[in-house]
Scaffold this motif. Structure first.
Motif, mmCIF file in Angstrom:
data_model
loop_
_atom_site.group_PDB
_atom_site.id
_atom_site.type_symbol
_atom_site.label_atom_id
_atom_site.label_comp_id
_atom_site.label_asym_id
_atom_site.label_seq_id
_atom_site.Cartn_x
_atom_site.Cartn_y
_atom_site.Cartn_z
ATOM 1 N N UNK A 52 -21.566 -21.005 -34.797
ATOM 2 C CA UNK A 52 -21.108 -22.201 -35.487
ATOM 3 C C UNK A 52 -22.124 -23.313 -35.416
ATOM 4 N N UNK A 102 -14.060 -21.114 -39.945
ATOM 5 C CA UNK A 102 -13.667 -22.447 -40.392
ATOM 6 C C UNK A 102 -14.852 -23.101 -41.084
ATOM 7 N N UNK A 125 -11.761 -19.600 -24.122
ATOM 8 C CA UNK A 125 -10.791 -20.662 -24.396
ATOM 9 C C UNK A 125 -9.392 -20.126 -24.603
ATOM 10 N N UNK A 144 -12.737 -27.099 -20.652
ATOM 11 C CA UNK A 144 -11.818 -26.474 -21.618
ATOM 12 C C UNK A 144 -11.637 -27.365 -22.845
ATOM 13 N N UNK A 201 -14.806 -27.210 -24.927
ATOM 14 C CA UNK A 201 -14.881 -25.913 -25.599
ATOM 15 C C UNK A 201 -13.943 -25.858 -26.801
ATOM 16 N N UNK A 202 -12.746 -26.407 -26.645
ATOM 17 C CA UNK A 202 -11.797 -26.379 -27.766
ATOM 18 C C UNK A 202 -12.384 -27.118 -28.959
ATOM 19 N N UNK A 252 -15.658 -27.683 -29.592
ATOM 20 C CA UNK A 252 -16.858 -27.002 -30.070
ATOM 21 C C UNK A 252 -16.511 -25.767 -30.885
ATOM 22 N N UNK A 253 -15.501 -25.017 -30.477
ATOM 23 C CA UNK A 253 -15.172 -23.779 -31.164
ATOM 24 C C UNK A 253 -14.095 -23.939 -32.234
ATOM 25 N N UNK A 254 -13.758 -25.196 -32.547
ATOM 26 C CA UNK A 254 -12.916 -25.426 -33.716
ATOM 27 C C UNK A 254 -13.614 -26.349 -34.698
#
Lengths: 396, 160
Positions: free
Chosen positions: A68, A100, A138, B100, B103-104, B106-108
């Protein structure tokens, strides 16, 4: 009707064009950006039933990898996209997809309050773990609790991301931060793999998802040591069978989830409860009006730096008034074990450094409602079964 | 109100979970004896950030300062002692909870991760040289001060 459900729909192309036109006016060297990614390989070995491929002989058909990028176009405008490749036995063979792709415009950003809108393909805020379910770092283990996140029930595509718009905002007051996120999506079709999980045997056709809405109200304390929330999702599934198959269905789904998470120095507790209401018509059958529910509780214990022991009890029921399925078996003559799943799991996680992680999980499962039909073709399901899983992952 | 046995079990389970959480709440972060100083760059012109601002900044919730400068957050590694003290004392949380949360984002695709520096020396250097930067270091507490406090150090270009 598109035969490639993961092709970016027209609104997303328009958003991308808007982004390009804004970029043209901005010097590239001045833009702040980050690139991240991950790659995970899993192994499944089971006795009784198959999961993630032919796990009774050992299966490596479980991998996820993504890349990403995020670009700060303007201080209030973030552009992000992630591509993902995933295999999960027969439940997911789609290969490379756009995970996304969004523009995030934050029109209010103070310490006390923030609010914004995200356009494009946006991950749905639903429960504790839906947003980041594809990254093992995660989520609460190699597997997600099926009672809430419905991977194997065929609802993944519906839950995961919306092609549309998400409004979000939050208020900080004292030690608390309360946030609300609401997303809506354009109508879309399910992929071949997802349809296989939802359609009865012998039925082929198209399933469209419309009237989609997902929302989450959440409260966090102290930057997240306590999180609790209420999530809601609704969707209408419209099944049009192929010509010659006299089977049409229209189903209104509503999901409600209550979530709780507490992070302590050495412990973390996660618990969620979900109620699923389905109402609708299926041709040639009585109207559907059913309520299923489920939930899990998970405890993580940090043995020492880098090592976490975790245990979970995850149970889901097709009908909350008939949790052991005996009424269903008496009425229909089918096996009662197909109406529930009870999964007791123990796991161990090792993170040697900031980039690597290794997980091991052992599941003892009673019930077959979460079995993937495509992984278990041509064999009668075993009521109770065991599943051992390993996963190694790298992230940057 | 009559509840069928399965519903009774559901409610009992939920009650048990709530009780368990209350018990575990006894493990909340404790203050330490060190002083953590929040560092900001030379262009900082606002009053010292309070806990609410620190939380909003270090959970990457706000990307700009009120004057429009982009926020640049610098942190020490997750397993660094000073990072642990900063998380507990200034933010009331733990390093892995913050990780956490980052990370949430960054990965969304909904936020950037903070920039990790190797040690406190690099922290001072980076904060001094980056407009809009914020970070933290440990300082020895003056012997006359009875309780930990948040102090703010503004790094000037000539500072070591």
């Amino acid at each position: 009707m598109s035969t490639y459900p993961n092709q970016m729909p027209e609104p997303a192309w328009r958003v991308a064009a808007l982004l390009m036109s804004m970029l043209v006016g901005t010097p590239v060297a001045a833009l702040d950006y980050q690139v991240h990614g991950f790659a995970s390989q899993g192994f499944a070995w089971s006795e009784g039933n198959n999961a993630f491929g032919n796990s009774r002989s050992g299966s490596f058909k479980l991998y996820e990898a993504g890349l990403n990028g995020s670009l700060v176009v303007r201080p209030d405008l973030l552009a992000s996209a992630q591509v993902l490749v995933r295999d999960a036995g027969a439940t997911d063979n789609q290969g490379l997809r756009l995970d996304y792709a969004l523009l995030d415009y934050q029109f209010l950003a103070t310490a006390e309050a923030n609010a914004g809108i995200r356009l494009g393909r946006v991950k749905n805020s639903f429960g504790l773990f839906n947003e980041s379910r594809d990254v093992v770092f995660t989520r609460p283990g190699i597997t997600l609790p099926q009672s809430i996140y419905l991977d194997s029930y065929g609802f993944r595509r519906i839950l995961f991301a919306s092609d549309g718009a998400q409004l979000y905002g939050g208020l900080a007051h004292g030690d608390q931060y309360s946030s609300l996120s609401v997303a809506s999506s354009v109508n879309r079709s399910l992929s071949k793999d997802e349809k296989e999980l939802l359609l009865p045997p012998g039925v082929t056709g198209d399933i469209n998802v419309d009237n989609f809405l997902v929302a989450r109200l959440q409260n966090e304390t102290n930057g997240g040591t306590w999180r609790y929330g209420l999530s809601y999702l609704q969707a209408t599934l419209d099944l049009q069978a192929d010509p010659g198959i006299p089977f049409d269905a229209n189903l209104d789904l509503q999901l409600y989830v209550l979530s709780l998470r507490h992070d302590g120095e050495r412990y973390a507790l996660s618990a969620e409860y979900e109620l699923m209401s389905s109402r609708g018509k299926v041709s040639g059958a009585p109207d559907i009006n059913s309520r299923g529910d489920g939930g899990y509780v998970q405890l993580d214990y940090r043995l020492r730096p880098g090592w976490t022991l975790y245990g979970r009890y995850d149970a889901s029921f097709a009908d909350w008034s008939d949790r052991d399925g005996r009424e269903y078996a008496a009425t229909t003559g089918s096996d009662r074990h197909g109406r529930f799943t009870r999964d007791l799991m123990l796991g161990l996680n090792w993170k040697p450094d900031a980039h690597w992680g290794v997980w091991a999980e052992l599941h003892h499962i009673d019930g077959t409602s979460s079995l993937s039909p495509s992984d278990n073709r041509g064999r009668p399901p075993e009521d109770q079964w065991n599943l051992f899983m390993l996963m190694a992952s790298y992230r940057f | 109100m009559y509840l069928s046995p399965p519903r009774q079990r559901t409610w009992s389970a939920l009650l048990l979970i709530v009780l368990l959480s209350v018990l575990l709440a006894a493990t909340s972060p404790k203050a330490s004896a060190e002083d953590i100083e929040v560092l900001v760059g030379p262009s900082w012109s606002a009053p010292p950030p309070d806990r609410q601002v620190l939380r909003a900044v270090f959970t990457m919730r706000i990307r700009t300062w009120p004057d429009g400068t982009p926020v640049r957050v610098f942190v020490l590694p997750d397993d660094h002692e000073v990072h642990g003290i900063f998380c507990r004392e200034q933010l009331g949380t733990y390093p892995y909870v913050l990780r956490n949360a980052w990370d949430r984002m960054v990965f969304t695709g909904t936020g950037l991760a903070p920039l990790t520096v190797r040690d406190e020396q690099e922290m001072r250097t980076r904060v001094r040289n980056t407009p809009g930067a914020i970070g933290y270091v440990r300082v020895a507490r003056p012997s006359q001060a009875p309780t930990p406090s948040t102090s703010l150090a503004r790094l000037r270009p000539g500072d070591r």
